[in-house]
Write an enzyme that holds these catalytic residues in place. Sequence first.
Site, PDB file in Angstrom:
ATOM      1  N   SER A  80       0.869  -1.176   0.000  1.00  9.21           N
ATOM      2  CA  SER A  80       0.000   0.000   0.000  1.00  9.21           C
ATOM      3  C   SER A  80       0.905   1.225   0.000  1.00  9.21           C
ATOM      4  O   SER A  80       2.055   1.156   0.454  1.00  9.21           O
ATOM      5  CB  SER A  80      -0.874  -0.001   1.258  1.00  9.21           C
ATOM      6  N   TYR A 109      -1.259  -0.887  10.509  1.00  6.55           N
ATOM      7  CA  TYR A 109      -1.315  -1.256   9.102  1.00  6.55           C
ATOM      8  C   TYR A 109      -0.060  -0.775   8.381  1.00  6.55           C
ATOM      9  O   TYR A 109       0.589  -1.538   7.660  1.00  6.55           O
ATOM     10  CB  TYR A 109      -2.564  -0.636   8.473  1.00  6.55           C
TER      11      TYR A 109
END
Length: 265
Positions: free
Chosen positions: A141, A154
């Site tokens: 990401s 995350y």
Amino acid sequence: MQLAQKTVWITGASSGIGKALVAEAARHGANVVLSARDKAALVQVVKDSGLTPANSLILPLDLSRYKKFDAEVKTVLKKFSKIDFLINNGGISQRSLAAETQIQVYEEIMAVNYFGNISLTLAVLPSMRSRRSGSIATISSVAGKFGTPYRSGYSASKFALSGFYEALRAENFKENIQVSIVYPGFVKTNVSLNARTGSGKKQGTMDTGQSVGISAEECAQRALAGIVRGKNEIYIAGPKERFAVLLHRFFPGLFARVIRKAKVT
């Protein structure tokens, strides 16, 4: 895209980017191994993608139980004899302030996003090294390039993946094994619905950024094309997200002031 008769193993294949990757690989004639926890969902993905029992293998997998995946690798090799592409896509996200997040939530995120991810790679790696051929990819990401509010765990898991796979790439260059890291921005999937809150519960709502993100199908097409071409890094993000990556790299002080005010949900 040269995927005919190639074996492509995709985790997180039951929905979102993973489901779209399955459809894209199937469209190009690949043999596809589908892994996720929900077997019934995987069965439906096989039907939707036009795959058959001859060119697909449903292999349920819980990445949080990452101690050993050797048996699953043997199952794939028994059916298709080789693994040409491993695409580590399975993972979970987070939507909570660090000060309000229980340590168990961080443990779950790291277990799935990092340890489960690299454990499967380590189980597949010997077969690729013995053939001196193969491609390993991980769907990271842009949050793996810079930290943002509400995603401390995350981002940490995605940063860890970058370090591992960059090292793995360097170590296996002479073994002819390609390692790709994909950095998507906002993609319209259910990832924010399933994101963990500080208590570990699912958020249950769609982020604004996610709702207007690129489609999972576009993300999958661009990701798979880059993986097949052997690109080390593949960015799939909008102008603002790409600018943020550059700002973080070249003007970290300015980035730090900008990101604390940015709308990230």
